[in-house]
Design an enzyme around this catalytic site. Structure first.
Site, PDB file in Angstrom:
ATOM      1  NE  ARG A   1      -2.935  -1.328   3.295  1.00 18.32           N
ATOM      2  CZ  ARG A   1      -3.105  -2.598   3.627  1.00 18.32           C
ATOM      3  NH1 ARG A   1      -3.552  -3.454   2.733  1.00 18.32           N
ATOM      4  NH2 ARG A   1      -2.854  -3.026   4.849  1.00 18.32           N
TER       5      ARG A   1
ATOM      6  CE1 TYR B   1      -2.988   4.036   0.132  1.00 15.49           C
ATOM      7  CE2 TYR B   1      -1.673   3.688   2.087  1.00 15.49           C
ATOM      8  CZ  TYR B   1      -2.825   3.466   1.375  1.00 15.49           C
ATOM      9  OH  TYR B   1      -3.817   2.681   1.904  1.00 15.49           O
TER      10      TYR B   1
ATOM     11  CE1 TYR C   1     -12.105   6.726   1.403  1.00 18.39           C
ATOM     12  CE2 TYR C   1     -13.909   6.880   2.960  1.00 18.39           C
ATOM     13  CZ  TYR C   1     -12.748   6.291   2.540  1.00 18.39           C
ATOM     14  OH  TYR C   1     -12.218   5.273   3.272  1.00 18.39           O
TER      15      TYR C   1
ATOM     16  CG  HIS D   1     -10.830  15.074   7.849  1.00 17.20           C
ATOM     17  ND1 HIS D   1      -9.564  15.308   7.332  1.00 17.20           N
ATOM     18  CD2 HIS D   1     -11.091  16.108   8.687  1.00 17.20           C
ATOM     19  CE1 HIS D   1      -9.089  16.423   7.839  1.00 17.20           C
ATOM     20  NE2 HIS D   1     -10.009  16.938   8.654  1.00 17.20           N
TER      21      HIS D   1
ATOM     22  CB  VAL E   1      -9.301  11.332   9.337  1.00 17.17           C
ATOM     23  CG1 VAL E   1      -9.592  10.233  10.351  1.00 17.17           C
ATOM     24  CG2 VAL E   1      -9.423  12.697  10.020  1.00 17.17           C
TER      25      VAL E   1
ATOM     26  CB  ALA F   1     -15.648   6.940   9.730  1.00 17.72           C
TER      27      ALA F   1
ATOM     28  CD  GLN G   1      -7.201   1.332   8.639  1.00 14.86           C
ATOM     29  OE1 GLN G   1      -7.153   2.147   7.740  1.00 14.86           O
ATOM     30  NE2 GLN G   1      -6.119   0.718   9.052  1.00 14.86           N
TER      31      GLN G   1
ATOM     32  CB  THR H   1     -15.452   2.258  12.967  1.00 11.63           C
ATOM     33  OG1 THR H   1     -14.937   2.752  11.728  1.00 11.63           O
ATOM     34  CG2 THR H   1     -14.748   2.973  14.106  1.00 11.63           C
TER      35      THR H   1
END
Lengths: 265, 75
Positions: A66, A70, A92, A94, A97, A124, A166, A235
């Site tokens: 990942r 990124y 999407y 914030h 965050v 979220a 997560q 979450t």
């Protein structure tokens, strides 16, 4: 051509409905918009707001690390900034965050002498405060990335709400997989049992990003975590246990007692 | 290879449902009518009405979405 710049905007959780006015205007006025949305509906919406919109979804790979993805996202956006374009990165929730790439894009742009900033949005946890009726002012809120919570020695204060992000990837350490390790939930339950009884109440939360779907709010006992479906977007919220304990030493320094805090007398 | 359905009307309606509380209320009461009014093709209305999240995600083209910016444990 002017000097390039980048503004990272947050589009909120509910596509189309949560975005702030200034984030939407930034998208409209950009020379080029790069995005990471939670649904193809979001991509279509951004296409309407700005025809020069490109999704960054294609950079993900099933077994790709990942961080590689990124770093590529940052580079793709920076290439346009260096060309002198007014770039907008739309993410999407914030944008700052649980998102490394947006922060890094700003760090890189500033280091290279370009104007760069981030605009906030609904994440979220902000959505769950509304949906679950939680006010962080009441007893406090602790929040951890679930796997980091297990791998490092974070301490829980059971009196506050605890948010574990997560949870659907708990124990996933390779940063290449999107599958939950089988042992993850059980190890988490065992670890949490040093602070909470197994029948302690927790909530599983998945914010609806499209209004045609329902938000998931599933209240279960901690011990039952091993028997429920967990997804990438789940979450976990742990209810407070016990009451706030007064800090007599500090209260004494103010010359007051606990009874005097917020008293109407 | 089957042709990809044109979902422009459906996607446009979904965005509006997130923006217009009255429209969302009307949709909650009579989803079919609201979709018909927005020009959503009947086959797509059937998919939405089926309630199958998987089929709906396929119709909207979400199947390929990683959809979440996953934070690595330590960077």
């Amino acid at each position: 051509m002017g000097k390039g710049s980048i503004v990272i905007v947050s589009t909120g959780m509910l596509i189309g409905g949560d975005i702030t006015v200034r984030c939407q205007e930034t998208i409209k006025q950009a020379d080029v918009v790069f995005s990471l949305m939670s649904s193809a509906v979001g991509d279509s919406w951004l296409d309407e707001l700005n025809p020069n919109h490109k999704s960054l979804q294609y950079l993900y790979g099933k077994t790709k690390h990942r961080m590689d993805t990124y770093e590529e996202m940052v580079e793709v956006m920076m290439q346009e900034v260096r060309k002198g374009k007014k770039v907008c990165g739309a993410f999407y929730g914030h944008a700052g965050v649980f998102a490394w790439a947006p922060h890094e894009a700003i760090r890189v742009a500033k280091k290279e002498g370009f104007e760069a900033k981030m605009l906030p949005g609904v994440s979220a946890d902000m959505a769950l405060f509304a949906d679950l009726g939680i006010d962080p002012a009441t007893k406090g809120v602790q929040a951890f990335e679930a796997t980091q919570f297990l791998f490092y020695k974070h301490q829980i204060n059971p009196v506050s709400h605890v948010i574990l992000w997560q949870i659907g990837l708990i124990g996933e350490h390779s940063a290449k997989s999107f599958d939950i390790p089988e042992k993850g939930p059980q190890i988490l339950v065992d670890y949490l049992s040093q602070w909470y009884p197994l029948d302690h109440s927790i909530a599983l939360y998945e914010c609806a990003v499209l209004p045609i779907f329902e938000t998931r709010i599933e209240k279960i006992k901690l011990g039952d975590l091993v028997n429920v479906d967990l997804n990438l977007i789940t979450t976990m919220v742990i209810e407070p246990l016990g009451e706030l304990e007064p800090n007599e030493k500090i209260l004494g320094k103010f010359g007051i007692t606990e009874k005097m805090v917020g008293s109407r007398d | 290879m089957p042709t990809k359905p044109n979902t422009k009307a459906l996607k446009g309606l979904i965005v509006r449902l997130g923006q217009e509380p009255d429209l969302l209320q009307a949709y909650s009461n009579s989803p079919k009518e609201v979709m018909l009014g927005a020009g959503v093709p009947s086959k797509q209305i059937d998919t939405i009405m089926s309630g199958s999240k998987r089929e709906i995600e396929n119709l909207l083209g979400n199947a390929y979405f990683v959809s979440h910016i996953i934070s690595t444990t330590k960077t």
